[in-house]
Enzyme design. Structure first.
Site, PDB file in Angstrom:
ATOM      1  N   HIS A  12      42.884  24.822  38.433  1.00 16.42           N
ATOM      2  CA  HIS A  12      43.149  26.036  37.623  1.00 16.42           C
ATOM      3  C   HIS A  12      42.382  27.190  38.254  1.00 16.42           C
ATOM      4  CE1 HIS A  12      43.710  27.972  33.450  1.00 16.42           C
ATOM      5  NE2 HIS A  12      43.246  28.915  34.259  1.00 16.42           N
ATOM      6  N   HIS A  14      42.610  31.593  39.422  1.00 17.46           N
ATOM      7  CA  HIS A  14      43.285  32.889  39.528  1.00 17.46           C
ATOM      8  C   HIS A  14      42.904  33.503  40.870  1.00 17.46           C
ATOM      9  CE1 HIS A  14      44.297  32.880  35.194  1.00 17.46           C
ATOM     10  NE2 HIS A  14      43.203  32.145  35.127  1.00 17.46           N
ATOM     11  N   LYS A  99      53.089  27.356  32.929  1.00 16.10           N
ATOM     12  CA  LYS A  99      51.956  27.728  32.084  1.00 16.10           C
ATOM     13  C   LYS A  99      52.404  28.521  30.869  1.00 16.10           C
ATOM     14  CE  LYS A  99      47.448  28.719  31.387  1.00 16.10           C
ATOM     15  NZ  LYS A  99      46.549  29.540  32.188  1.00 16.10           N
ATOM     16  N   HIS A 136      47.346  27.367  27.727  1.00 13.36           N
ATOM     17  CA  HIS A 136      46.183  28.133  27.279  1.00 13.36           C
ATOM     18  C   HIS A 136      46.202  28.016  25.755  1.00 13.36           C
ATOM     19  CE1 HIS A 136      43.321  31.673  27.587  1.00 13.36           C
ATOM     20  NE2 HIS A 136      43.499  31.507  26.282  1.00 13.36           N
ATOM     21  N   HIS A 174      41.175  24.596  30.486  1.00 15.12           N
ATOM     22  CA  HIS A 174      39.826  25.099  30.182  1.00 15.12           C
ATOM     23  C   HIS A 174      39.375  24.757  28.760  1.00 15.12           C
ATOM     24  CE1 HIS A 174      42.539  28.231  28.854  1.00 15.12           C
ATOM     25  NE2 HIS A 174      42.640  28.782  30.027  1.00 15.12           N
ATOM     26  N   ASP A 246      38.948  27.860  36.648  1.00 18.07           N
ATOM     27  CA  ASP A 246      39.355  29.095  35.974  1.00 18.07           C
ATOM     28  C   ASP A 246      38.661  30.309  36.599  1.00 18.07           C
ATOM     29  OD1 ASP A 246      40.896  30.644  34.319  1.00 18.07           O
ATOM     30  OD2 ASP A 246      39.700  30.278  32.519  1.00 18.07           O
TER      31      ASP A 246
HETATM   32  O1  DOR Z   1      38.749  34.451  31.046  1.00 16.71           O
HETATM   33  C1  DOR Z   1      39.909  34.382  31.434  1.00 16.71           C
HETATM   34  N1  DOR Z   1      40.335  35.147  32.459  1.00 16.71           N
HETATM   35  N2  DOR Z   1      40.737  33.562  30.819  1.00 16.71           N
HETATM   36  C2  DOR Z   1      42.047  33.562  31.108  1.00 16.71           C
HETATM   37  O2  DOR Z   1      42.755  32.813  30.489  1.00 16.71           O
HETATM   38  C3  DOR Z   1      42.597  34.483  32.113  1.00 16.71           C
HETATM   39  C4  DOR Z   1      41.583  34.916  33.068  1.00 16.71           C
HETATM   40  C5  DOR Z   1      42.018  36.098  33.901  1.00 16.71           C
HETATM   41  O3  DOR Z   1      43.122  36.063  34.448  1.00 16.71           O
HETATM   42  O4  DOR Z   1      41.243  37.032  34.032  1.00 16.71           O
HETATM   43 ZN    ZN Z   2      42.843  30.822  33.650  1.00 14.58          ZN
END
Ligand code: DOR
Ligand code: ZN
Length: 348
Positions: A12, A14, A99, A136, A174, A246
């Protein structure tokens, strides 16, 4: 103390796009083999064609020699993800899951839904194509206390779906509460990713000694009791639980702002933090299962044959970098500096 483990996977993450992608991707490529890349860009990645283009941008952005790094893509569950698109995703070979975001729960979640029940044709196609659903799990009901929102969503949405569709495999992403842990244990087709920050921090850390916006994420880091439940699950060796960092970079200008964005950038030091959590729990013998095999097996892969060496120093070294700078000079704060001073990691 030296420990060799198969090269970990991050189930997971980004990676963003453009300038931020270029600045952060090598930090994932340095330590991880597979990376399951989240689709919450603007606009969201909601078609196979866009996922493949995004995959190409990620691969092109890797600047270090990291032959083992393989991004796997996800689609954002919107009405555009039709049953035909689900089947195309399953056939593409680069898409690891679809997702669901509750609209309004977190960064770029506006394209999400209010209820999983609104996506039944896509979910049925996913069950048939063995395409994992990634959730989520967080209610957006403003009447609910923020620390109760994961449990509320799990109980009202995820539990009923798991009971109704035993053939649909689901990752609760998460996990931040014992409710999430218990739900994953209860259903055969459920798995859970757990982050380094939910394993190592409690809500008092955010609020007790001055406000620390770098610890603000969604779902919010919860109580000490919930953290203990997460550590117990992660260190137990139970194959249903695995690492998903995450890692979610935001520029400092948006993170330490009047209204701070949710997200913790932990790709560089998340493994150091996770190793320290397992060390403190006396469970380093279970680290490889959590970081390098449970998730791989859940997503139909074998653990890596290459190794990562972790060494815990008796005395912490000097603190490593705590800020990353992008090409245009934006800064991003790194999570886990203290743990990174304790541990050295080397690809063998
Ligand atoms: O804290 C987070 N940031 N939780 C998420 O689900 C998305 C992520 C983000 O893309 O910044
Ligand atoms: Zn995330």
């Amino acid at each position: 103390m030296i420990l060799d483990i198969p090269v970990p996977d991050d189930w997971h993450v980004h990676l963003r796009d453009d300038e931020m992608l270029a600045a952060v991707v090598d930090h994932s490529a340095a330590w991880f083999r597979f990376a399951l890349v989240m689709p919450n860009l603007t606009p969201p990645i909601a078609s196979v064609a866009h996922a493949i283009e995004y995959h190409e941008r990620i691969v092109a952005a890797v600047g270090i020699d990291a032959p083992a790094f393989s991004p796997l893509m996800t689609l954002y569950l919107t009405p555009a993800v039709t049953p035909a698109e689900v089947r195309a995703a399953a056939d593409s070979g680069v898409i690891g899951g679809i997702k669901f975001y509750p609209a309004g729960a977190t960064t770029n979640s506006d394209a999400g839904g209010t209820s999983l029940r609104d996506f039944m044709p896509a979910l049925e196609a996913m069950a048939e194509a063995r395409m994992p659903l990634l959730v989520h799990a967080e209610s957006t009901d403003p009447a609910l206390d923020i620390f109760d929102r994961e449990a509320a969503f799990l109980e009202s949405e995820v539990g009923p779906l798991l009971a109704q569709m035993p053939e649909l495999s689901v990752t609760v992403e998460h996990i931040s509460t014992s409710t999430g842990i218990e739900m994953v244990k209860q259903f055969d087709q459920a798995w859970g990713s757990i982050t380094p920050h939910h394993l190592s921090c409690e809500r008092s850390d955010i609020l007790a000694n001055g406000l620390r916006p770098e610890l603000y994420c969604k779902p919010v880091i919860n109580s000490a009791e919930h953290r203990r439940a997460l550590v117990a699950a992660a260190t137990s060796g139970n194959p249903k639980f695995f690492l998903g960092t995450d890692s979610a970079p935001h520029p400092l200008s948006q993170k330490e702002a009047r209204v701070a964005k949710a997200g913790i950038f932990n790709a560089p030091y998340g493994l150091h933090v996770t190793a320290e959590v397992f060390h403190q729990a006396g469970a380093l013998d279970q680290l490889a299962a959590f970081t390098s095999s449970n998730g791989a097996i859940r997503y139909g892969r074998s653990p890596s044959k290459d190794c990562l060496r972790l060494e815990r120093l008796d005395e912490p070294g000097t603190d490593p970098a705590d800020l990353l700078t992008t090409a245009s000079g934006q800064q991003v704060r790194l999570f886990g500096v203290a743990e990174a001073a304790r541990w050295t990691l080397t690809r063998l």
